[in-house]
Design an enzyme around this catalytic site. Sequence first.
Site, short mmCIF file in Angstrom:
data_model
loop_
_atom_site.label_atom_id
_atom_site.label_comp_id
_atom_site.label_asym_id
_atom_site.label_seq_id
_atom_site.Cartn_x
_atom_site.Cartn_y
_atom_site.Cartn_z
N SER A 9 -1.01 9.89 16.77
CA SER A 9 -0.25 11.02 16.93
C SER A 9 1.14 10.94 16.30
CB SER A 9 -0.44 11.78 18.44
OG SER A 9 -1.62 12.33 18.70
N TYR B 200 1.61 19.51 17.49
CA TYR B 200 1.34 20.22 18.63
C TYR B 200 2.11 21.29 19.13
CZ TYR B 200 -1.76 15.98 18.47
OH TYR B 200 -2.61 15.02 17.97
N ASP C 290 -6.11 10.65 6.41
CA ASP C 290 -4.65 11.34 5.92
C ASP C 290 -4.19 10.75 4.70
OD1 ASP C 290 -4.84 12.75 8.43
OD2 ASP C 290 -3.76 11.59 9.48
N GLU D 167 -4.16 6.42 6.76
CA GLU D 167 -4.93 6.02 7.66
C GLU D 167 -6.07 6.75 8.00
OE1 GLU D 167 -2.71 6.23 11.35
OE2 GLU D 167 -2.41 8.27 11.35
N ASN E 135 -8.73 8.30 11.03
CA ASN E 135 -8.74 8.80 12.60
C ASN E 135 -10.17 8.79 12.99
OD1 ASN E 135 -5.53 9.68 12.98
ND2 ASN E 135 -6.34 10.66 11.20
#
Length: 306
Positions: free
Chosen positions: A141, A209, A250, A267, A269
Amino acid sequence: MTKHVAVLMGGWNNERPVSLMTGTGCAAALRRAGYQVTEVDVGRDVAEVLAALKPDVAFNALHGPFGEGGYIQGVLELLQIPYTHSGVLASALAMNKHQAKILFKAAGIPVTDHTVATRGDIARSHIMAPPYVVKPIADGSSFGVFVVKGDASHPPQEILREDWNGGEELMVERFIPGRELTCAVMGNVALGVTEIVTDLTFFNYEAKYSQGGARHILPAQLKPKIYDKVQQFSLAAHAALGCRGLTRCDFRYNDAAGEDGELVLLEINTQPGMTEVSLAPEQAAHAGHSYEELCAWLVEDASCNR
């Protein structure tokens, strides 16, 4: 017979609020899909709780090192409870950004130049020519990520704070300007490519978020061969680490660097966000899979020895 699904959520790290959102959404979707669901707010006694609960499947909605780094996967293997997403080794490799990049590079996937150093050495003087990015080796995150701009006179000093919890060794990688792209893999199929547009420096925790922090453009407006490359590299990264279930890769794409630009994988996820408006469910919906269908697919895909 109706399957009993334990949705594992919460935990005790920085990403607890995100995990609770993901878990609550997935639990509701699974109930709508006809499963018996128990929501488990994961604590240190998770093994005892699950041994007593005896679910048919554990739906892993945890984020952060314990949920994504192979730890909960190891617990579930010991208990022999089938679980969703990637297994012990793939999860551990994906969480360690340094080790993952070594394997991505070996698989022919373009990645940024990087080095690993202690936070003391990184804070003392520029460890590479700016602009560059400083980030924890194993966190999610975008916690603890700093973009050091080209005109910065010194590295980020925040990493020396007493309350720093991003680890003693950090990763420093070359900053790639341009566009933020992401692509989920569902099983062995690459879903659509999304461009993430934000007014912030990069797609950080606030952009991910907070209301209005970012816009998702799906499908991303790219040259067909670049769109295809993002999907191909996502599949290759998923395979290189031995991932299972749902993942999301990403990328940064500098379309001003030459005729085809510079595309690099940042990366993978193994536990992508799974609220109804998260990137991976959005891409699944674009491919014709409802939120309930995606959650149910993950449950039916669950196994041990992943």
